[in-house]
Design an enzyme around this catalytic site. Structure first.
Site, PDB file in Angstrom:
ATOM      1  N   LYS A   1      16.496 -13.250  72.957  1.00  0.00           N
ATOM      2  CA  LYS A   1      15.435 -13.855  72.581  1.00  0.00           C
ATOM      3  C   LYS A   1      15.991 -15.501  72.057  1.00  0.00           C
ATOM      4  CE  LYS A   1      12.846 -10.140  70.672  1.00  0.00           C
ATOM      5  NZ  LYS A   1      12.268  -9.277  69.767  1.00  0.00           N
TER       6      LYS A   1
ATOM      7  N   THR B   1      14.843  -2.004  65.631  1.00  0.00           N
ATOM      8  CA  THR B   1      13.910  -3.169  65.792  1.00  0.00           C
ATOM      9  C   THR B   1      14.644  -4.001  64.542  1.00  0.00           C
ATOM     10  OG1 THR B   1      12.210  -2.069  66.578  1.00  0.00           O
ATOM     11  CG2 THR B   1      11.873  -4.258  65.468  1.00  0.00           C
TER      12      THR B   1
ATOM     13  N   ASN C   1      15.413 -11.006  66.105  1.00  0.00           N
ATOM     14  CA  ASN C   1      16.452  -9.827  66.340  1.00  0.00           C
ATOM     15  C   ASN C   1      16.988  -9.575  67.861  1.00  0.00           C
ATOM     16  OD1 ASN C   1      14.261  -8.953  67.858  1.00  0.00           O
ATOM     17  ND2 ASN C   1      13.854  -7.016  66.795  1.00  0.00           N
TER      18      ASN C   1
ATOM     19  N   HIS D   1      15.200  -8.180  73.309  1.00  0.00           N
ATOM     20  CA  HIS D   1      14.043  -7.309  73.900  1.00  0.00           C
ATOM     21  C   HIS D   1      14.479  -6.507  75.044  1.00  0.00           C
ATOM     22  CE1 HIS D   1      10.039  -5.645  75.266  1.00  0.00           C
ATOM     23  NE2 HIS D   1      10.621  -5.999  76.362  1.00  0.00           N
TER      24      HIS D   1
HETATM   25  O1  CDP Z   1      11.420  -4.832  70.113  1.00  0.00           O
HETATM   26  P1  CDP Z   1      11.160  -3.384  69.846  1.00  0.00           P
HETATM   27  O2  CDP Z   1      10.534  -2.619  70.908  1.00  0.00           O
HETATM   28  O3  CDP Z   1      12.351  -2.855  69.033  1.00  0.00           O
HETATM   29  O4  CDP Z   1      10.060  -3.607  68.658  1.00  0.00           O
HETATM   30  P2  CDP Z   1       8.375  -3.483  68.864  1.00  0.00           P
HETATM   31  O5  CDP Z   1       7.930  -2.600  67.886  1.00  0.00           O
HETATM   32  O6  CDP Z   1       8.022  -3.380  69.900  1.00  0.00           O
HETATM   33  O7  CDP Z   1       8.049  -5.041  68.218  1.00  0.00           O
HETATM   34  C1  CDP Z   1       8.311  -6.239  69.163  1.00  0.00           C
HETATM   35  C2  CDP Z   1       8.911  -7.273  68.397  1.00  0.00           C
HETATM   36  O8  CDP Z   1       7.846  -7.687  67.327  1.00  0.00           O
HETATM   37  C3  CDP Z   1      10.199  -6.712  67.520  1.00  0.00           C
HETATM   38  O9  CDP Z   1      11.338  -6.988  68.580  1.00  0.00           O
HETATM   39  C4  CDP Z   1      10.108  -7.890  66.603  1.00  0.00           C
HETATM   40  O10 CDP Z   1      10.726  -9.036  66.959  1.00  0.00           O
HETATM   41  C5  CDP Z   1       8.666  -8.064  66.219  1.00  0.00           C
HETATM   42  N1  CDP Z   1       8.444  -7.357  65.192  1.00  0.00           N
HETATM   43  C6  CDP Z   1       7.978  -8.320  63.781  1.00  0.00           C
HETATM   44  O11 CDP Z   1       8.230  -9.250  63.908  1.00  0.00           O
HETATM   45  N2  CDP Z   1       7.751  -7.326  62.767  1.00  0.00           N
HETATM   46  C7  CDP Z   1       7.598  -6.047  62.740  1.00  0.00           C
HETATM   47  N3  CDP Z   1       7.205  -5.310  61.472  1.00  0.00           N
HETATM   48  C8  CDP Z   1       7.613  -5.235  63.960  1.00  0.00           C
HETATM   49  C9  CDP Z   1       8.243  -5.990  64.968  1.00  0.00           C
HETATM   50 MG    MG Z   2       8.923  -2.987  71.815  1.00  0.00          MG
END
Ligand code: CDP
Ligand code: MG
Length: 133
Positions: free
Chosen positions: A10, A92, A113, A116
């Protein structure tokens, strides 16, 4: 089972010049980088990529963020690559990620973070097509 998954480095990580460290980490952990390219996507493309999250409160911010600067997209291949990559990434929220995971090492916040990774083999195929078809 040998499978493929999509990984994205990212903007926060590309900006800090740690993309190469992250690539070496994948290779060391037996995920082979089959393809890699640095791209910058539009807000519209980010919105399409993350459309599964369109009802979430963080959706707009997420799409703005992913399109805010260059990213590195990669096809990773290896034994159970989808779950292996998720393990290497960590939770995450970097503050909840386990020691030794990418997000623990490099993540700045739940949004910034650093990486992805596809969450299923099926989504992996869709996401690989999104960037490499
Ligand atoms: O990336 P990951 O699959 O671990 O998490 P996701 O639940 O699919 O969410 C996608 C992305 O959204 C995360 O990697 C974060 O960058 C963002 N996110 C966020 O900004 N705030 C949250 N409460 C949850 C996710
Ligand atoms: Mg995800």
């Amino acid at each position: 089972m040998i499978e493929q998954t999509l990984s994205i480095i990212k903007p926060d990580a590309v900006e800090r010049n740690i993309a190469n460290k992250i690539k070496v980490f994948f290779e060391k952990n037996n995920l082979k980088i089959l393809k890699s390219k640095k791209v910058k996507i539009s807000k519209e493309e980010a919105s399409e990529f993350y459309k599964a999250h369109q009802t979430k409160p963080f959706y707009k911010e997420l799409c703005n963020y992913l399109s805010s600067g260059p990213i590195v997209v990669m096809i990773l291949e290896g034994e159970n690559a989808v779950s292996k990559n998720r393990q290497l990434m960590g939770a995450t929220d970097p503050s909840k990620a386990e020691e030794g995971t990418l997000r623990k090492m490099y993540g700045l916040s739940i949004g910034k973070n650093s990486v992805h990774g596809s969450d299923s083999a099926e989504n992996g195929k869709t996401e690989i097509d999104f960037f490499f078809k």
